[in-house]
Design an enzyme around this catalytic site. Structure first.
Site, PDB file in Angstrom:
ATOM      1  N   PRO A   6       1.131  -0.735  -0.486  1.00 36.96           N
ATOM      2  CA  PRO A   6       0.337  -0.200  -0.172  1.00 36.96           C
ATOM      3  C   PRO A   6       0.886   1.110  -0.468  1.00 36.96           C
ATOM      4  CG  PRO A   6       0.322  -1.127   2.138  1.00 36.96           C
ATOM      5  CD  PRO A   6       0.766  -1.910   1.512  1.00 36.96           C
ATOM      6  N   ASP A  17       6.246   2.262   1.828  1.00 30.84           N
ATOM      7  CA  ASP A  17       4.726   1.093   2.388  1.00 30.84           C
ATOM      8  C   ASP A  17       4.024   1.631   3.577  1.00 30.84           C
ATOM      9  OD1 ASP A  17       3.372  -0.955   2.846  1.00 30.84           O
ATOM     10  OD2 ASP A  17       5.616  -2.372   2.523  1.00 30.84           O
ATOM     11  N   HIS A  18       3.302   1.718   3.486  1.00 35.30           N
ATOM     12  CA  HIS A  18       2.661   1.870   4.654  1.00 35.30           C
ATOM     13  C   HIS A  18       2.151   0.480   5.322  1.00 35.30           C
ATOM     14  CE1 HIS A  18       0.611   4.543   6.880  1.00 35.30           C
ATOM     15  NE2 HIS A  18      -0.865   5.367   6.196  1.00 35.30           N
ATOM     16  N   ARG A  19       2.789  -0.311   4.950  1.00 34.18           N
ATOM     17  CA  ARG A  19       2.700  -1.811   5.904  1.00 34.18           C
ATOM     18  C   ARG A  19       3.399  -0.999   7.487  1.00 34.18           C
ATOM     19  NH1 ARG A  19       2.836  -6.740   2.379  1.00 34.18           N
ATOM     20  NH2 ARG A  19       4.867  -5.218   1.977  1.00 34.18           N
ATOM     21  N   ILE A  31       5.968   1.400   7.518  1.00 38.70           N
ATOM     22  CA  ILE A  31       6.367   3.340   7.686  1.00 38.70           C
ATOM     23  C   ILE A  31       5.131   4.033   7.827  1.00 38.70           C
ATOM     24  CG2 ILE A  31       7.120   5.388   6.714  1.00 38.70           C
ATOM     25  CD1 ILE A  31       8.987   3.604   5.069  1.00 38.70           C
TER      26      ILE A  31
END
Length: 488
Positions: free
Chosen positions: A283, A457-459, A461
């Protein structure tokens, strides 16, 4: 043990499954040495020269240039002991090596299929379709006699073709009535079919020059053949109006004739697979920051003037790379990988630099860049860019990247929303540096400004971590000397 050894396309790294033959560096019959480069192969990551595993004579090459070959497939065979004499298994001569004079003997069936020309005198000699003196009609075996002959200028130095005599044992051919052949598509240029008309070649040429349709004439010569006088009378009696030039407007075509199809292979194929996998797996979040880099540009100018840096290639990318490496030390989680049920935080930084080459987009990386001094980092970036432009980047140079910078500013672009390379959690887009109005010390002044774009990567960061990392990169570029004093 066999003298001839077959060399298979090796796995050039990272589990590659195929490669494209770009250029053969040897040919059949060449004497080669051990480890001599023999072929240049493009994989999904790089163009690589492959060395020979044995010395000897090149016996065979199994794939042409441009062919895509699976890893493990044979590409070349080498006679490892050419001084031992000829090989035991002779190669069959190719068709091109056979003498052209050894023509095949016609079979009785093909001879029986040949029609016999009418008796001599039935058609005036010299007319197209008439027999040669002696009652013979020149025949191509298997095709039968033609009703017309083609005019062809002899080539200089050409050897006249030899006539193959008929076999004495062949059964005599019984003449029979020949049904008139259907008219061919040869025309005289005005829609009329002239193949079945009796006329000498000069008469046909005259008719063509005068625009006379031979098929519409009744000949006054022997056996109804058309003479020059017949053609001249027809030309004098016929007055055709001059054609009126018309402008024809054709409709625009939107079909395959105006399309180009480019095979997806090599670097382009790998890039497409990686980008699609990354875009729909990680994501993405992208944040932007506009920075006044005037002080950083002045610091670069001072660095260029130092004696020990005069032979070093210095660019704004060098300071951006240094800013990223320092920001990673302050925020280590940015340099990590999502591994399903765990996050792998890496203590080393293999800093990738996206490079546009003639072969497509590649991302070589500087190994363990965080341990390098600024001078060593400058030299590493210079070598990386030079090697990429020359098309000599190896698969190892593009493997194991942990964080990437894409310098879109060299194309005059302000910034972008880059897609993460697979296995990485952050990528920074560095935009063009432009002189713009900027509020500096309470006044609007022209300053050198750039825009940074950070995709992550929002998983791994969160927004806070991504923002702090980007802010630190911007702070260093705003005032590198102060940042170094504060952080180191």
């Amino acid at each position: 043990m066999s003298r001839v050894k077959t060399f298979n396309l090796p796995d050039l790294g990272e589990g590659l499954t195929e490669g494209e033959i770009l250029n053969w560096l040897v040919k059949v019959g060449d004497i080669i040495e051990l480890n001599q480069p023999i072929v240049e192969v493009e994989t999904a990551k790089a163009a690589v020269e492959i060395p020979a595993k044995w010395g000897g004579r090149v016996q065979a090459i199994f794939h042409p240039e441009g062919a895509t070959v699976d890893v493990g497939a044979p590409i070349i065979s080498i006679d490892t002991d050419p001084d031992a004499g000829p090989l035991d298994t002779p190669q069959a001569p190719s068709a091109a090596a056979q003498p052209s004079g050894d023509l095949p003997t016609p079979s009785a069936a093909s001879l029986a299929a040949v029609e016999v020309a009418p008796a001599e005198g039935a058609v005036e000699p010299g007319l197209i379709g008439s027999p040669a003196p002696g009652g013979r009609t020149p025949v191509l075996v298997g095709y039968g006699p033609r009703t017309s002959t083609a005019k062809r200028r002899p080539r200089k130095g050409a050897v006249p073709a030899q006539v193959v005599p008929a076999q004495a044992t062949a059964a005599p051919v019984v003449p029979k009535q020949v049904a008139p052949a259907p008219e061919t598509s040869a025309t005289n240029g005005h829609g009329g079919t002239a193949a079945g008309v009796l006329a000498k070649p000069p008469v046909r040429k005259l008719a063509k020059d005068l625009g006379v349709d031979l098929s519409a004439l009744t000949g006054s010569g022997p056996l109804g053949s058309i003479t020059r006088e017949d053609v001249q009378r027809a030309a004098d009696a016929t007055t055709e109006p001059a054609p009126v030039a018309t402008t024809v407007t054709t409709a625009a075509s939107f079909g395959a004739d105006r399309e180009q199809r480019i095979p997806v292979k090599g670097v382009r194929k790998l890039t497409a697979e990686n980008m699609a996998r990354s875009a729909f797996t990680a994501p993405h979040v992208t944040e932007f920051l506009t920075v006044d880099v005037t002080r950083a540009m002045k610091a670069l100018d001072r660095l260029r003037n130092r004696r020990e840096w005069r032979d070093v290639r210095i660019s704004p990318l060098l300071l951006v790379a240094k800013a990223v490496l320092l920001a990673v030390k302050r925020h280590p989680m940015v340099n990590s990988t999502w591994a399903g049920d765990e996050i792998v935080v890496k203590e080393y930084v293999n800093l990738g630099i996206a490079a546009a080459t003639d072969r497509g987009l590649i991302v070589p990386n500087v190994k363990d860049a965080g341990r390098l001094s600024l001078r060593e980092l400058a030299d590493a970036l210079t070598d990386l860019v030079r090697t990429a432009k020359a098309g000599r980047t190896t698969p190892a140079d593009m493997s194991g990247g942990t964080l990437t910078i894409t310098n879109v500013g060299v194309f005059g672009v302000d910034t972008g929303t880059p897609i993460l390379p697979p296995g990485e959690s952050a990528i920074l887009a560095f935009g063009a540096i432009r002189e713009m109005p900027w509020v500096h010390k309470g006044k609007v002044r022209p300053r050198q400004v750039t825009t940074l774009g950070l995709s992550f990567d929002h998983r791994i960061i969160d927004g806070e971590l991504g923002s702090k990392f980007l802010r630190d990169v911007g702070d260093f570029l705003s005032d590198p000397e102060a940042a170094l004093l504060a952080w180191t």
